[in-house]
Design a protein around this motif. Structure first.
Motif, mmCIF file in Angstrom:
data_model
loop_
_atom_site.group_PDB
_atom_site.id
_atom_site.type_symbol
_atom_site.label_atom_id
_atom_site.label_comp_id
_atom_site.label_asym_id
_atom_site.label_seq_id
_atom_site.Cartn_x
_atom_site.Cartn_y
_atom_site.Cartn_z
ATOM 1 N N GLN A 1 0.380 -0.915 -0.298
ATOM 2 C CA GLN A 1 0.052 -0.110 0.214
ATOM 3 C C GLN A 1 0.762 1.079 0.204
ATOM 4 O OE1 GLN A 1 -3.153 0.212 3.296
ATOM 5 N NE2 GLN A 1 -3.471 1.970 2.750
ATOM 6 N N VAL A 2 0.965 2.124 -0.902
ATOM 7 C CA VAL A 2 1.233 3.125 -1.457
ATOM 8 C C VAL A 2 1.167 4.903 0.038
ATOM 9 C CG1 VAL A 2 2.098 5.086 -2.295
ATOM 10 C CG2 VAL A 2 1.760 2.838 -3.078
ATOM 11 N N GLN A 3 2.343 4.643 0.619
ATOM 12 C CA GLN A 3 1.501 5.755 1.907
ATOM 13 C C GLN A 3 2.556 7.094 1.331
ATOM 14 O OE1 GLN A 3 2.902 4.394 5.914
ATOM 15 N NE2 GLN A 3 0.406 4.061 5.568
ATOM 16 N N LEU A 4 2.020 8.311 1.283
ATOM 17 C CA LEU A 4 2.738 9.770 1.601
ATOM 18 C C LEU A 4 2.628 10.796 2.251
ATOM 19 C CD1 LEU A 4 1.758 10.972 -2.807
ATOM 20 C CD2 LEU A 4 3.259 9.170 -1.671
ATOM 21 N N THR B 1 -0.656 31.307 0.679
ATOM 22 C CA THR B 1 -1.895 29.842 1.593
ATOM 23 C C THR B 1 -1.923 29.158 0.869
ATOM 24 O OG1 THR B 1 -1.453 32.020 3.140
ATOM 25 C CG2 THR B 1 -3.351 30.551 3.507
ATOM 26 N N GLY B 2 -2.115 28.242 1.701
ATOM 27 C CA GLY B 2 -2.696 26.810 1.273
ATOM 28 C C GLY B 2 -2.523 25.597 1.668
ATOM 29 N N VAL B 3 -3.371 24.827 0.805
ATOM 30 C CA VAL B 3 -2.731 23.423 1.904
ATOM 31 C C VAL B 3 -2.205 22.536 0.638
ATOM 32 C CG1 VAL B 3 -3.536 21.099 1.389
ATOM 33 C CG2 VAL B 3 -4.917 22.756 2.767
ATOM 34 N N TYR B 4 -0.770 22.578 0.722
ATOM 35 C CA TYR B 4 0.121 21.883 -0.209
ATOM 36 C C TYR B 4 -0.323 20.470 -0.002
ATOM 37 C CZ TYR B 4 2.560 26.475 -0.607
ATOM 38 O OH TYR B 4 2.289 27.889 -1.263
ATOM 39 N N LEU B 5 -0.174 19.542 -1.283
ATOM 40 C CA LEU B 5 -0.077 18.796 -1.395
ATOM 41 C C LEU B 5 0.677 17.912 -2.315
ATOM 42 C CD1 LEU B 5 -3.179 19.408 -2.308
ATOM 43 C CD2 LEU B 5 -3.574 17.014 -1.455
ATOM 44 N N CYS B 6 1.402 16.715 -1.585
ATOM 45 C CA CYS B 6 3.112 16.021 -2.397
ATOM 46 C C CYS B 6 2.115 15.165 -3.280
ATOM 47 C CB CYS B 6 3.002 14.911 -0.985
ATOM 48 S SG CYS B 6 4.735 14.302 -1.781
ATOM 49 N N LEU C 1 6.282 4.214 -12.298
ATOM 50 C CA LEU C 1 5.567 3.966 -13.610
ATOM 51 C C LEU C 1 6.040 2.499 -13.548
ATOM 52 C CD1 LEU C 1 9.171 5.621 -15.333
ATOM 53 C CD2 LEU C 1 6.860 6.455 -16.111
ATOM 54 N N GLY C 2 4.403 1.718 -14.071
ATOM 55 C CA GLY C 2 4.311 0.518 -13.909
ATOM 56 C C GLY C 2 4.446 -0.097 -15.379
ATOM 57 N N ARG D 1 1.260 4.109 -15.574
ATOM 58 C CA ARG D 1 1.547 5.359 -14.424
ATOM 59 C C ARG D 1 0.231 5.231 -13.577
ATOM 60 N NH1 ARG D 1 5.178 10.537 -18.328
ATOM 61 N NH2 ARG D 1 5.875 8.334 -19.477
ATOM 62 N N TYR D 2 1.069 5.336 -12.426
ATOM 63 C CA TYR D 2 0.423 5.819 -11.323
ATOM 64 C C TYR D 2 0.437 7.094 -10.216
ATOM 65 C CZ TYR D 2 0.265 0.374 -11.881
ATOM 66 O OH TYR D 2 -0.074 -0.799 -12.640
ATOM 67 N N ASP D 3 -0.068 7.356 -9.795
ATOM 68 C CA ASP D 3 -0.412 8.832 -9.312
ATOM 69 C C ASP D 3 -0.995 8.214 -8.129
ATOM 70 O OD1 ASP D 3 -1.273 9.946 -12.292
ATOM 71 O OD2 ASP D 3 0.273 10.751 -11.378
ATOM 72 N N TYR D 4 -0.404 9.167 -6.964
ATOM 73 C CA TYR D 4 -0.730 9.028 -5.605
ATOM 74 C C TYR D 4 -1.083 10.893 -5.457
ATOM 75 C CZ TYR D 4 -0.918 4.538 -5.861
ATOM 76 O OH TYR D 4 -1.218 2.837 -6.372
ATOM 77 N N TRP D 5 -0.856 11.014 -4.458
ATOM 78 C CA TRP D 5 -1.751 12.335 -3.839
ATOM 79 C C TRP D 5 -1.471 12.255 -1.948
ATOM 80 C CZ3 TRP D 5 -1.717 16.912 -6.880
ATOM 81 C CH2 TRP D 5 -1.557 15.885 -7.811
ATOM 82 N N GLY D 6 -0.189 12.957 -1.343
ATOM 83 C CA GLY D 6 -1.020 13.393 0.140
ATOM 84 C C GLY D 6 -2.042 13.733 0.351
#
Length: 120
Positions: free
Chosen positions: A1-4, A90-95, A100-101, A106-111
């Motif tokens: 399971q991917v975690q950021l 100012t704002g919410v910053y997301l990683c 690369l599959g 391609r798989y995209d994930y967000w924090g």
């Protein structure tokens, strides 16, 4: 399971600095792009900075010269050093991390996002 896992952020005054960090884990695939996006209240999510596997680095025009993105491929981390902060930062910053599959996949994930507030 991917975690950021994101860290950093907070409340600062205009002109001060902050550093955001993001660490990715849980995927066997290599990483293509790592970066940071910002979402202000009522606005769309916009790219702040991204570092790609081909060496290309992109910055939003509004942060050029003030922000620096750095990536550690071995540790699977990406940092964003933010200097000379302005209230409009100012704002919410997301990683964001893109893996690369299989060829063409391609798989995209967000924090979950981290709040940055810059007071004037």
């Amino acid at each position: 399971q991917v975690q950021l896992v994101e860290s950093g952020g907070g409340l600062v005054q205009a002109g001060e600095s902050l550093r955001l960090s993001c660490a990715a884990s849980g995927s066997r695939f290599s990483i293509n792009a790592m970066g940071w996006y910002r979402q202000a209240p009522g606005k769309q999510r916009d790219l702040v900075a991204a570092a790609r596997s081909d060496g290309r680095i992109d910055y939003a025009d509004s942060v050029k010269g003030r922000f620096t993105i750095s990536r550690d491929n071995a540790k699977k981390t990406v940092d964003l050093q933010m200097n000379s902060l302005k209230p409009e930062d100012t704002g919410v910053y997301l990683c964001h991390v893109q893996f690369l599959g299989p060829p063409g996949v391609r798989y995209d994930y967000w924090g979950q996002g981290i709040q940055v507030t810059v007071s004037s």
